[in-house]
Scaffold this motif. Structure first.
Motif, PDB file in Angstrom:
ATOM      1  N   GLN A 211      43.914  37.687  42.250  1.00 46.94           N
ATOM      2  CA  GLN A 211      43.629  38.905  41.060  1.00 46.94           C
ATOM      3  C   GLN A 211      44.065  38.297  39.744  1.00 46.94           C
ATOM      4  O   GLN A 211      43.416  38.517  38.564  1.00 46.94           O
ATOM      5  CB  GLN A 211      44.241  40.066  41.357  1.00 46.94           C
ATOM      6  N   SER A 215      41.179  37.758  36.763  1.00 46.25           N
ATOM      7  CA  SER A 215      41.241  38.515  35.585  1.00 46.25           C
ATOM      8  C   SER A 215      41.833  37.631  34.244  1.00 46.25           C
ATOM      9  O   SER A 215      42.426  38.186  33.319  1.00 46.25           O
ATOM     10  CB  SER A 215      42.222  39.609  35.841  1.00 46.25           C
ATOM     11  N   ASP A 219      45.537  40.932  35.054  1.00 45.60           N
ATOM     12  CA  ASP A 219      45.555  41.700  36.101  1.00 45.60           C
ATOM     13  C   ASP A 219      46.240  42.978  35.775  1.00 45.60           C
ATOM     14  O   ASP A 219      45.947  43.942  36.676  1.00 45.60           O
ATOM     15  CB  ASP A 219      46.286  41.082  37.503  1.00 45.60           C
ATOM     16  N   LEU A 222      43.449  45.720  35.861  1.00 47.68           N
ATOM     17  CA  LEU A 222      42.943  46.055  37.105  1.00 47.68           C
ATOM     18  C   LEU A 222      43.507  47.717  37.403  1.00 47.68           C
ATOM     19  O   LEU A 222      44.646  47.878  36.968  1.00 47.68           O
ATOM     20  CB  LEU A 222      43.191  45.461  38.385  1.00 47.68           C
ATOM     21  N   THR A 307      35.596  42.950  40.152  1.00 48.35           N
ATOM     22  CA  THR A 307      36.848  42.700  39.759  1.00 48.35           C
ATOM     23  C   THR A 307      37.013  41.538  38.690  1.00 48.35           C
ATOM     24  O   THR A 307      37.565  41.792  37.715  1.00 48.35           O
ATOM     25  CB  THR A 307      37.609  42.248  41.044  1.00 48.35           C
ATOM     26  N   VAL A 311      37.829  41.776  32.851  1.00 49.46           N
ATOM     27  CA  VAL A 311      38.403  41.396  31.919  1.00 49.46           C
ATOM     28  C   VAL A 311      37.741  40.941  30.799  1.00 49.46           C
ATOM     29  O   VAL A 311      38.077  41.131  29.595  1.00 49.46           O
ATOM     30  CB  VAL A 311      39.330  39.894  32.383  1.00 49.46           C
ATOM     31  N   TRP A 321      37.920  48.694  33.231  1.00 52.13           N
ATOM     32  CA  TRP A 321      37.181  48.881  34.669  1.00 52.13           C
ATOM     33  C   TRP A 321      36.409  49.933  34.978  1.00 52.13           C
ATOM     34  O   TRP A 321      35.453  49.650  35.799  1.00 52.13           O
ATOM     35  CB  TRP A 321      38.609  49.011  35.627  1.00 52.13           C
TER      36      TRP A 321
END
Length: 349
Positions: A211, A215, A219, A222, A307, A311, A321
């Motif tokens: 992750q 990202s 992260d 997230l 996912t 970013v 997100w």
């Protein structure tokens, strides 16, 4: 996403939708779609069922779709460096278990994980001082954090729980840039019926490392439910990829915290929830169910694409997100919840 045989589209595959490469495949639920040429267009075919002909529920369909990819890549040989430092009291069978699980995980994610090397420290709850020292050697800049971890962990141990308490940690990166993980297990004289649960924390923690890669070390962008949900789901499904009943056992273990109304939790566990408490605030429980639903509906590739997109999505950090979710799935997060939460709760109750 993983090889020339399974190609990641920007949207979930469905019959008749556009695709990019003839012969590429995408697994969604219990079906595998193949990209074909129809006239002058490239489209997904009607999809081939991966079930054995029996009626299977959403949980097993999602599981089977991930397992199909898992089985495809078991002959691969990852080139990642895996360094394991274990205390002399740790059985070699444990070291082998951790190494094999790490290797199988890297096979599954293939190119997505090729940039990471791993530095793994294994001790038990009677060697926490040694573990803290090894963590400090690998990452001197955070020595005070490891000293605090040792104090915290020792403070939670007593004679009654020494055979039940273990800890798994993702500490970011070591001084040489490797992903730094630690596993603090129970002593050799202990037995525990939940052995499979600690074992699947290997996969759980490495997902956290990916992750960070996906990202670009952001992260924190997230949402809590996605952060912990991916770690619980992929940790469980990859950690028990050969045994569906075992997967259900591990997956259900993450209901150990008090259950909250799923809709309430799903809306609350977004951006800004403390990563250290996210799981205990409901991230394990709600996150695992939402991630499972996304894989069931849209497939593994679409989830990873979503996912990774967060970013670089324009807008305020707190909204990235949600925008990326709508771009990927063509429905707002809140509208999606209105449709799927009743379905999920009906299956769970």
């Amino acid at each position: 996403l993983l090889s020339s045989q399974i190609y990641a589209s920007n949207a979930a595959a469905k019959a008749g939708a556009k695709c990019s490469k003839v012969g590429s495949k995408s697994v969604v639920g219990s079906k595998t779609f193949t990209c074909i040429k129809s006239g002058n267009k490239l489209i997904w075919d009607k999809g081939a069922s991966q079930s054995s002909g029996k009626n299977i529920d959403a949980r097993e369909q999602a599981y089977n779709s991930v397992r199909l990819i898992y089985n495809t890549y078991q002959n691969k040989s990852p080139k990642n460096k895996i360094q394991i430092i274990s205390n002399s009291s740790v059985k070699q069978s444990i070291v082998i278990e951790v190494r094999n699980r790490t290797t199988n995980f890297l096979k599954f994610f293939g190119d997505e994980a090729e940039s990471i090397n791993l530095h793994i420290i294994i001790g038990n709850n009677e060697t926490t001082s040694w573990t803290a020292q090894e963590l400090t050697k690998a990452d001197p800049a955070n020595a005070s954090s490891y000293a605090s971890w040792e104090t915290w962990f020792k403070g939670n141990l007593n004679k009654s729980n020494r055979c039940k308490a273990w800890n798994a940690g993702n500490h970011g990166f070591s001084a040489d840039g490797s992903v730094l993980l630690s596993f603090t297990l129970y002593p050799n004289d202990c037995t525990n019926p939940l052995d499979i649960v600690w074992k699947t924390t290997v996969e759980h923690e490495i997902i956290g490392a990916l992750q960070r890669v996906w990202s670009e070390k952001r992260d924190d962008l997230l949402p809590c439910w996605l952060n912990e949900g991916q770690q619980v789901y992929y940790g469980s499904v990859l950690g028990a990829a050969k045994n569906f009943p075992e997967f259900k056992e591990v997956f259900s273990w993450h209901k150990r915290y008090k259950r909250q109304d799923l809709m309430t939790a799903a809306k609350r566990l977004g951006y800004g929830v403390n990563s250290g408490t996210c799981g205990q605030e409901g991230g394990y429980e709600a996150g695992r169910l939402l991630v499972e639903q996304l894989i069931y509906q849209f497939g593994h590739e679409a989830l990873i694409s979503f996912t990774k997109a967060i970013v670089n999505t324009p807008g305020q950090d707190s909204e990235k997100w949600k925008v990326a979710f709508e771009n990927q799935y063509k429905v707002s997060y809140d509208k999606w919840l209105e449709k799927v939460v009743p379905e999920i709760e009906k299956r769970e109750l």
